[in-house]
Write a protein that holds these residues in place. Structure first.
Motif, PDB file in Angstrom:
ATOM      1  N   LEU A  33      67.146 -62.088 -22.468  1.00 46.17           N
ATOM      2  CA  LEU A  33      65.821 -61.693 -21.993  1.00 46.17           C
ATOM      3  C   LEU A  33      65.560 -60.207 -22.221  1.00 46.17           C
ATOM      4  O   LEU A  33      66.489 -59.392 -22.236  1.00 46.17           O
ATOM      5  N   PRO A  34      64.296 -59.841 -22.403  1.00 47.36           N
ATOM      6  CA  PRO A  34      63.953 -58.418 -22.548  1.00 47.36           C
ATOM      7  C   PRO A  34      64.177 -57.680 -21.240  1.00 47.36           C
ATOM      8  O   PRO A  34      64.163 -58.274 -20.154  1.00 47.36           O
ATOM      9  N   GLU A  35      64.369 -56.377 -21.345  1.00 50.93           N
ATOM     10  CA  GLU A  35      64.517 -55.562 -20.138  1.00 50.93           C
ATOM     11  C   GLU A  35      63.207 -55.561 -19.364  1.00 50.93           C
ATOM     12  O   GLU A  35      62.130 -55.458 -19.954  1.00 50.93           O
ATOM     13  N   THR A  36      63.318 -55.653 -18.059  1.00 53.30           N
ATOM     14  CA  THR A  36      62.139 -55.578 -17.198  1.00 53.30           C
ATOM     15  C   THR A  36      62.351 -54.504 -16.135  1.00 53.30           C
ATOM     16  O   THR A  36      63.474 -54.075 -15.875  1.00 53.30           O
ATOM     17  N   VAL A  37      61.252 -54.100 -15.531  1.00 49.56           N
ATOM     18  CA  VAL A  37      61.280 -53.157 -14.414  1.00 49.56           C
ATOM     19  C   VAL A  37      60.607 -53.830 -13.235  1.00 49.56           C
ATOM     20  O   VAL A  37      59.559 -54.465 -13.387  1.00 49.56           O
ATOM     21  N   VAL A  38      61.220 -53.725 -12.074  1.00 47.17           N
ATOM     22  CA  VAL A  38      60.643 -54.282 -10.847  1.00 47.17           C
ATOM     23  C   VAL A  38      60.010 -53.150 -10.044  1.00 47.17           C
ATOM     24  O   VAL A  38      60.690 -52.194  -9.662  1.00 47.17           O
ATOM     25  N   ILE A  39      58.714 -53.258  -9.818  1.00 45.87           N
ATOM     26  CA  ILE A  39      57.986 -52.269  -9.022  1.00 45.87           C
ATOM     27  C   ILE A  39      57.878 -52.819  -7.607  1.00 45.87           C
ATOM     28  O   ILE A  39      57.324 -53.901  -7.390  1.00 45.87           O
ATOM     29  N   GLU A  40      58.432 -52.110  -6.675  1.00 45.04           N
ATOM     30  CA  GLU A  40      58.517 -52.595  -5.304  1.00 45.04           C
ATOM     31  C   GLU A  40      57.145 -52.612  -4.622  1.00 45.04           C
ATOM     32  O   GLU A  40      56.226 -51.883  -5.026  1.00 45.04           O
ATOM     33  N   PRO A  41      56.990 -53.452  -3.585  1.00 47.73           N
ATOM     34  CA  PRO A  41      55.727 -53.473  -2.842  1.00 47.73           C
ATOM     35  C   PRO A  41      55.415 -52.108  -2.239  1.00 47.73           C
ATOM     36  O   PRO A  41      56.307 -51.305  -1.994  1.00 47.73           O
ATOM     37  N   GLY A  42      54.131 -51.881  -2.026  1.00 48.78           N
ATOM     38  CA  GLY A  42      53.742 -50.609  -1.435  1.00 48.78           C
ATOM     39  C   GLY A  42      52.305 -50.259  -1.756  1.00 48.78           C
ATOM     40  O   GLY A  42      51.606 -51.008  -2.448  1.00 48.78           O
ATOM     41  N   PRO A  43      51.826 -49.115  -1.287  1.00 47.99           N
ATOM     42  CA  PRO A  43      50.435 -48.721  -1.491  1.00 47.99           C
ATOM     43  C   PRO A  43      50.180 -48.217  -2.912  1.00 47.99           C
ATOM     44  O   PRO A  43      51.061 -47.662  -3.556  1.00 47.99           O
ATOM     45  N   TYR A  44      48.968 -48.432  -3.378  1.00 52.49           N
ATOM     46  CA  TYR A  44      48.529 -47.890  -4.659  1.00 52.49           C
ATOM     47  C   TYR A  44      47.010 -47.870  -4.674  1.00 52.49           C
ATOM     48  O   TYR A  44      46.352 -48.512  -3.843  1.00 52.49           O
ATOM     49  N   THR A  45      46.452 -47.105  -5.591  1.00 58.53           N
ATOM     50  CA  THR A  45      45.000 -47.037  -5.715  1.00 58.53           C
ATOM     51  C   THR A  45      44.572 -47.785  -6.971  1.00 58.53           C
ATOM     52  O   THR A  45      45.314 -47.873  -7.945  1.00 58.53           O
ATOM     53  N   TYR A  46      43.360 -48.291  -6.937  1.00 56.26           N
ATOM     54  CA  TYR A  46      42.845 -49.045  -8.077  1.00 56.26           C
ATOM     55  C   TYR A  46      41.345 -48.827  -8.200  1.00 56.26           C
ATOM     56  O   TYR A  46      40.604 -48.974  -7.228  1.00 56.26           O
ATOM     57  N   ARG A  47      40.912 -48.449  -9.398  1.00 54.86           N
ATOM     58  CA  ARG A  47      39.484 -48.359  -9.676  1.00 54.86           C
ATOM     59  C   ARG A  47      39.133 -49.491 -10.625  1.00 54.86           C
ATOM     60  O   ARG A  47      39.592 -49.519 -11.772  1.00 54.86           O
ATOM     61  N   PRO A  48      38.352 -50.467 -10.185  1.00 54.18           N
ATOM     62  CA  PRO A  48      38.058 -51.642 -11.013  1.00 54.18           C
ATOM     63  C   PRO A  48      37.386 -51.284 -12.328  1.00 54.18           C
ATOM     64  O   PRO A  48      36.727 -50.255 -12.452  1.00 54.18           O
ATOM     65  N   ALA A  49      37.582 -52.165 -13.294  1.00 53.94           N
ATOM     66  CA  ALA A  49      36.947 -52.001 -14.599  1.00 53.94           C
ATOM     67  C   ALA A  49      35.572 -52.658 -14.583  1.00 53.94           C
ATOM     68  O   ALA A  49      35.266 -53.492 -13.723  1.00 53.94           O
TER      69      ALA A  49
END
Length: 274
Positions: A33-49
């Protein structure tokens, strides 16, 4: 007695066949399998497209403060030419004009010249081959993964009501964001990693997402969508700026960008859903 022996033999044979079928279904064709990165739960900001309007006036999309409750697992690198070529060889993906060969680094180059259908076909094939669920990220997931590599678009003055002027301002912002760009395609990893350990985000290869283009009318408080119309003949491609690319287009530089400054190249990476 003879009949009983035959029945037992048949039952044993049926059991062997069943075991073989189970083994065949559960044994993936691809285990490396290809290498993956796991991004842990938590806050983030998002500006919709997409385009947002408030009482008919074109405005910036509201910035959302969100909390992810589940981890996000995503490929560390974009899908390479060698990886995509395996899907083509298996007859599940359409060949691209960009192929292996030539440069010694060709196999490690990101796969470009693929449209949205090519990318989703690869995701479906790779899911079958690995026995896991892979898909394109949506725009929200891509922005979360990009972290500081996401290019936040500057807010255009709200007094600017002329859509043409707003478009020109957005175009100028995108040109400025790409000042000093290297147009030459480079091997994966050439643009470095972000704070999550993901490589080449916001390099010169934009990435397909599963997010359709949307036109949204905001409610009276100016924050919540009142009416949203999606057009899925084009999807968001993320990179140094957002690009709206028509699904069938493999080379956005030849007129396939639905709006704004076109991407240099378009490729993809996948999310692993466990």
């Amino acid at each position: 007695m003879h009949s009983l022996t035959v029945k037992l033999s048949l039952l044993a044979l049926a059991g062997s066949i069943a075991a073989l079928v189970v083994w065949t279904v559960s044994s993936p064709a691809i285990t490396d399998l290809p290498e993956t990165v796991v991004i842990e739960p938590g806050p983030y900001t998002y500006r919709p497209a997409g385009n947002y309007r408030y009482y008919g006036k074109l405005v910036e999309a509201p910035l959302e403060q969100l909390v992810a409750e589940a981890p996000l697992e995503i490929m560390k690198f974009q899908v390479s030419r060698a990886e995509y070529a395996a899907c083509v060889a298996d007859g599940a993906c359409k060949a691209s004009v960009v192929t292996q060969g030539g440069s010694p680094n060709s196999a490690t180059m990101p796969q470009t010249e693929v449209n949205w259908y090519d990318a989703t076909a690869y995701a479906a094939w790779f899911s079958r081959q690995t026995g896991l669920h892979w898909r394109l990220p949506d725009d929200r997931e891509w922005q979360r993964a990009a972290a500081e590599r996401f290019v936040e678009e500057a807010i255009v003055a709200e007094a600017e009501d002329d859509p043409a002027q707003r478009w020109l301002q957005a175009y100028a912002r995108n040109v400025a964001a790409r000042d000093g760009d290297e147009a030459e395609l480079k091997p994966r990893g050439a643009f470095g990693e972000n704070s999550h350990g993901l490589f080449d985000l916001a390099g010169n290869v934009w990435e397909w997402t599963n997010t359709c283009v949307a036109n949204t009318n905001l409610s009276d408080d100016g924050a919540k969508p009142l009416v949203q119309q999606e057009y899925c003949g084009a999807h968001i491609a993320e990179g140094k700026h957002r690009a709206i690319v028509i699904d069938l287009v493999r080379n956005p530089k030849v007129g396939g960008c639905a709006a704004g400054l076109p991407a240099d190249y378009v490729g993809f990476r996948l999310v692993l859903v466990r």
